[in-house]
Scaffold this motif. Structure first.
Motif, PDB file in Angstrom:
ATOM      1  N   PRO A 177       5.655 -12.489   3.740  1.00  0.00           N
ATOM      2  CA  PRO A 177       5.200 -11.183   3.273  1.00  0.00           C
ATOM      3  C   PRO A 177       6.155 -10.069   3.713  1.00  0.00           C
ATOM      4  O   PRO A 177       7.031 -10.284   4.551  1.00  0.00           O
ATOM      5  N   CYS A 178       5.973  -8.891   3.122  1.00  0.00           N
ATOM      6  CA  CYS A 178       6.698  -7.705   3.577  1.00  0.00           C
ATOM      7  C   CYS A 178       5.709  -6.743   4.218  1.00  0.00           C
ATOM      8  O   CYS A 178       4.500  -7.010   4.255  1.00  0.00           O
ATOM      9  N   TYR A 179       6.206  -5.622   4.699  1.00  0.00           N
ATOM     10  CA  TYR A 179       5.341  -4.655   5.378  1.00  0.00           C
ATOM     11  C   TYR A 179       4.254  -4.117   4.449  1.00  0.00           C
ATOM     12  O   TYR A 179       3.126  -3.865   4.876  1.00  0.00           O
ATOM     13  N   ARG A 180       4.571  -3.944   3.171  1.00  0.00           N
ATOM     14  CA  ARG A 180       3.568  -3.426   2.234  1.00  0.00           C
ATOM     15  C   ARG A 180       2.441  -4.440   1.993  1.00  0.00           C
ATOM     16  O   ARG A 180       1.343  -4.057   1.573  1.00  0.00           O
ATOM     17  N   CYS A 181       2.688  -5.717   2.225  1.00  0.00           N
ATOM     18  CA  CYS A 181       1.609  -6.700   2.146  1.00  0.00           C
ATOM     19  C   CYS A 181       0.576  -6.453   3.240  1.00  0.00           C
ATOM     20  O   CYS A 181      -0.608  -6.756   3.063  1.00  0.00           O
ATOM     21  N   LEU A 182       1.026  -5.898   4.350  1.00  0.00           N
ATOM     22  CA  LEU A 182       0.131  -5.611   5.475  1.00  0.00           C
ATOM     23  C   LEU A 182      -0.642  -4.325   5.239  1.00  0.00           C
ATOM     24  O   LEU A 182      -1.845  -4.247   5.507  1.00  0.00           O
ATOM     25  N   TYR A 183       0.044  -3.284   4.758  1.00  0.00           N
ATOM     26  CA  TYR A 183      -0.590  -1.990   4.517  1.00  0.00           C
ATOM     27  C   TYR A 183      -0.294  -1.535   3.085  1.00  0.00           C
ATOM     28  O   TYR A 183       0.534  -0.663   2.858  1.00  0.00           O
ATOM     29  N   PRO A 184      -0.989  -2.102   2.107  1.00  0.00           N
ATOM     30  CA  PRO A 184      -0.671  -1.781   0.712  1.00  0.00           C
ATOM     31  C   PRO A 184      -1.045  -0.363   0.300  1.00  0.00           C
ATOM     32  O   PRO A 184      -0.416   0.219  -0.585  1.00  0.00           O
ATOM     33  N   ASP A 185      -2.078   0.204   0.941  1.00  0.00           N
ATOM     34  CA  ASP A 185      -2.575   1.511   0.517  1.00  0.00           C
ATOM     35  C   ASP A 185      -2.351   2.600   1.562  1.00  0.00           C
ATOM     36  O   ASP A 185      -2.902   3.694   1.444  1.00  0.00           O
ATOM     37  N   ALA A 186      -1.563   2.313   2.580  1.00  0.00           N
ATOM     38  CA  ALA A 186      -1.350   3.295   3.641  1.00  0.00           C
ATOM     39  C   ALA A 186      -0.594   4.499   3.104  1.00  0.00           C
ATOM     40  O   ALA A 186       0.317   4.371   2.289  1.00  0.00           O
ATOM     41  N   ALA A 187      -0.990   5.664   3.573  1.00  0.00           N
ATOM     42  CA  ALA A 187      -0.347   6.900   3.139  1.00  0.00           C
ATOM     43  C   ALA A 187      -0.065   7.772   4.342  1.00  0.00           C
ATOM     44  O   ALA A 187      -0.617   7.568   5.436  1.00  0.00           O
ATOM     45  N   GLU A 188       0.803   8.744   4.154  1.00  0.00           N
ATOM     46  CA  GLU A 188       1.147   9.679   5.217  1.00  0.00           C
ATOM     47  C   GLU A 188      -0.128  10.340   5.742  1.00  0.00           C
ATOM     48  O   GLU A 188      -0.976  10.808   4.996  1.00  0.00           O
ATOM     49  N   GLY A 189      -0.268  10.325   7.074  1.00  0.00           N
ATOM     50  CA  GLY A 189      -1.424  10.951   7.696  1.00  0.00           C
ATOM     51  C   GLY A 189      -2.579  10.013   7.956  1.00  0.00           C
ATOM     52  O   GLY A 189      -3.557  10.397   8.605  1.00  0.00           O
ATOM     53  N   ASP A 190      -2.492   8.763   7.465  1.00  0.00           N
ATOM     54  CA  ASP A 190      -3.581   7.816   7.690  1.00  0.00           C
ATOM     55  C   ASP A 190      -3.689   7.416   9.161  1.00  0.00           C
ATOM     56  O   ASP A 190      -4.767   7.036   9.624  1.00  0.00           O
ATOM     57  N   ALA A 191      -2.583   7.448   9.862  1.00  0.00           N
ATOM     58  CA  ALA A 191      -2.581   7.126  11.288  1.00  0.00           C
ATOM     59  C   ALA A 191      -1.876   8.244  12.048  1.00  0.00           C
ATOM     60  O   ALA A 191      -0.811   8.691  11.626  1.00  0.00           O
ATOM     61  N   PRO A 192      -2.446   8.719  13.156  1.00  0.00           N
ATOM     62  CA  PRO A 192      -1.806   9.801  13.902  1.00  0.00           C
ATOM     63  C   PRO A 192      -0.547   9.329  14.609  1.00  0.00           C
ATOM     64  O   PRO A 192      -0.434   8.153  14.978  1.00  0.00           O
TER      65      PRO A 192
END
Length: 260
Positions: A177-192
């Protein structure tokens, strides 16, 4: 089939410096020569990038690229062990090169005093064998992963927050897998960021040192890769957890229908 071995000639100083590596049966002279011929691009010279850079330089990785456009601030010194009070205000990439060259003058350190984005990542990534990402936001991590997919580069990626850390190795060129397989919907600001949520400095040291170990394993071709596995560490509970990660055939980063 002919297998080409790396140059196994070492100076007396190299044999002394790397003797503890060479004594390890899975490493030996051949492995140390592979480290000398290897090149790694580090995204960020912060809390994670600092221990990675120091241990790769100490191990004798022949060429290390440092990408960072920030300056050393007093708030960095709680965890960014590449720097000290004498480097306050200096460009991080420049200060990092000075520190690594002082540690090991037998390696080359490239500095890339810039902020990574989709426009410059292709040129940066293609110049190195492997990439290690210690950035602190989803947008950068996704862009780095996409560039690694395009150019068939292995990516070791770490992340930290407060008292927790996470680490994985992404090798989609080998079916993983790649990193996007781990966090497909992550967006700026989702994690501090660490600047927003805080971070125990030693946590970055643990995850950064583990990332350096995974990078060295990948160069040497030894041990079990973290491909397809995500390792999580909870410092307060002193507990490691691991979960499996499979390649998503619909992933926008590495899926079957992605745009090359």
């Amino acid at each position: 089939m002919t297998i080409e071995l790396p140059d196994l000639s070492f100076t007396t100083d190299e044999l002394r410096r790397y003797s503890r590596n060479i004594l390890l049966p899975p490493v030996g002279a051949v492995g140390q020569a592979r480290l000398r011929e290897g090149s790694v691009l580090l995204i960020g010279a912060g809390g994670l990038g600092s221990p990675v850079a120091l241990y790769l330089a100490a191990a004798g990785v022949g060429r290390i690229g440092i990408v960072d456009d920030d300056r050393v601030d007093l708030s960095n010194l709680q965890r960014q062990i590449l720097f000290d009070g004498s480097t306050l205000g200096e460009r991080k990439a420049v200060a990092a090169r000075s520190r690594l060259s002082a540690l090991n003058d037998g390696i080359a350190v490239d500095i890339h005093d810039c902020r990574v984005d989709a426009r410059n990542l292709d040129e940066l990534v293609v110049g190195y064998d492997l990439v290690c990402d210690g950035s602190d936001n989803f947008a950068t991590r996704q862009a780095v992963s996409d560039a690694c997919v395009r150019h068939g580069r292995t990516l070791v990626s770490g992340a930290v927050s407060q008292f927790e850390g996470q680490l994985s190795t992404f090798r989609p060129q080998h079916g993983g897998p790649c990193y996007r397989c781990l966090y497909p919907d992550a967006a700026e600001g989702d994690a501090p960021t660490c600047g927003q949520a805080g971070i125990l400095g030693a946590v970055t040291g643990v995850i950064g040192t583990m990332a350096a170990t995974e990078v060295l394993k990948e160069i040497l071709g030894i041990g079990r890769s973290l491909q397809g596995r995500v390792l999580c560490w909870d410092a307060l509970e002193t507990r490691f957890r691991e979960f499996a990660l499979e390649r998503d055939p619909h992933c926008p980063g590495c899926g079957d229908g992605r745009q090359a």
